[in-house]
Design an enzyme around this catalytic site. Structure first.
Site, PDB file in Angstrom:
ATOM      1  N   HIS A   1     -64.303-120.611 -24.303  1.00 28.36           N
ATOM      2  CA  HIS A   1     -65.767-120.590 -24.095  1.00 28.36           C
ATOM      3  C   HIS A   1     -66.291-120.829 -25.275  1.00 28.36           C
ATOM      4  CE1 HIS A   1     -64.712-118.563 -20.267  1.00 28.36           C
ATOM      5  NE2 HIS A   1     -65.039-119.632 -19.918  1.00 28.36           N
TER       6      HIS A   1
ATOM      7  N   LYS B   1     -66.836-113.628 -32.429  1.00 28.14           N
ATOM      8  CA  LYS B   1     -66.113-112.980 -31.716  1.00 28.14           C
ATOM      9  C   LYS B   1     -64.827-111.461 -31.921  1.00 28.14           C
ATOM     10  CE  LYS B   1     -66.997-115.161 -27.529  1.00 28.14           C
ATOM     11  NZ  LYS B   1     -65.933-115.703 -26.030  1.00 28.14           N
TER      12      LYS B   1
ATOM     13  N   ASP C   1     -64.766-123.340 -15.378  1.00 25.90           N
ATOM     14  CA  ASP C   1     -63.930-123.296 -15.638  1.00 25.90           C
ATOM     15  C   ASP C   1     -62.927-124.399 -15.958  1.00 25.90           C
ATOM     16  OD1 ASP C   1     -64.635-121.304 -18.166  1.00 25.90           O
ATOM     17  OD2 ASP C   1     -63.068-119.787 -17.281  1.00 25.90           O
TER      18      ASP C   1
ATOM     19  N   TYR D   1     -64.140-107.255 -25.634  1.00 26.51           N
ATOM     20  CA  TYR D   1     -65.105-107.957 -27.241  1.00 26.51           C
ATOM     21  C   TYR D   1     -66.239-107.719 -27.467  1.00 26.51           C
ATOM     22  CZ  TYR D   1     -66.064-110.860 -23.552  1.00 26.51           C
ATOM     23  OH  TYR D   1     -66.517-111.949 -22.197  1.00 26.51           O
TER      24      TYR D   1
END
Length: 184
Positions: free
Chosen positions: A61, A71, A169, A131
């Site tokens: 992603h 991130k 996905d 995250y």
């Protein structure tokens, strides 16, 4: 904290300094001052957490400009294989990846800068994954590359027949069919 450089500039592994005794352990999981000095000046604005079972694969992603995200990720329960793929057009490492095992025992964190696709595979029975992001989630800016793209050369350590992916996905393009919005 100890910052470990990887084969791709800007992508780093972070090991905290852990203090252990008979009672257990303590470590500082994040310090803005130290992160700015040793990694990059980044202002995180959103924290996320997911829980997944063995074989779950999430990714690869990213968010498209102008809502790109860096991130800082870690696994607080279980174990994951975490991966960053360089998707910056013109980058000398375009299409290359860095993979690191993050576990509740090694307490490692992984920093993924803007211009990278990110994903992970759960290697333990369950995993809790956290995250920090430096941009808020914008569903209209969602993007992805197929996590099962063999041309990326990623050994996810999960047999394909045991991989659990979201419907979203399974629809991402492979790298060769992908038009990157990121410029190096």
């Amino acid at each position: 904290m100890n910052v470990i450089k990887t084969a791709i500039d800007g992508v780093v592994i972070i090991e905290p300094r852990i203090f252990e005794d008979a009672r257990g352990y303590f470590f500082e999981s994040f310090s803005q001052r130290e992160f700015d000095e040793k990694v990059a000046p980044v202002c995180f604005v959103q924290d996320n957490e997911s829980k997944s079972s063995y074989g779950v694969m999430r990714g690869l992603h990213f968010q498209r400009p102008p809502f790109t995200q860096s991130k800082l990720v870690r696994c607080v329960k279980g174990a994951v294989l975490d991966v960053a793929v360089d998707i910056r057009k013109g980058s000398p490492t375009y299409g290359q990846h860095v993979a690191v095992e993050l576990t509740e025992d090694n307490h490692r964190q992984f920093f993924i800068p803007k211009g990278f696709a990110h994903g992970f595979a759960v290697l333990s029975v369950t995993a809790v994954f956290q995250y920090k992001c430096d941009e808020f989630y914008h569903p209209e800016a969602d993007g992805g590359i197929s996590i099962l793209d063999d041309s990326l050369g990623i050994d996810w350590r999960i047999p394909k027949e045991k991989a659990l992916l979201s419907e979203k996905d399974t629809k991402h393009p492979i790298l060769k069919d992908f038009e990157s919005p990121f410029i190096y």
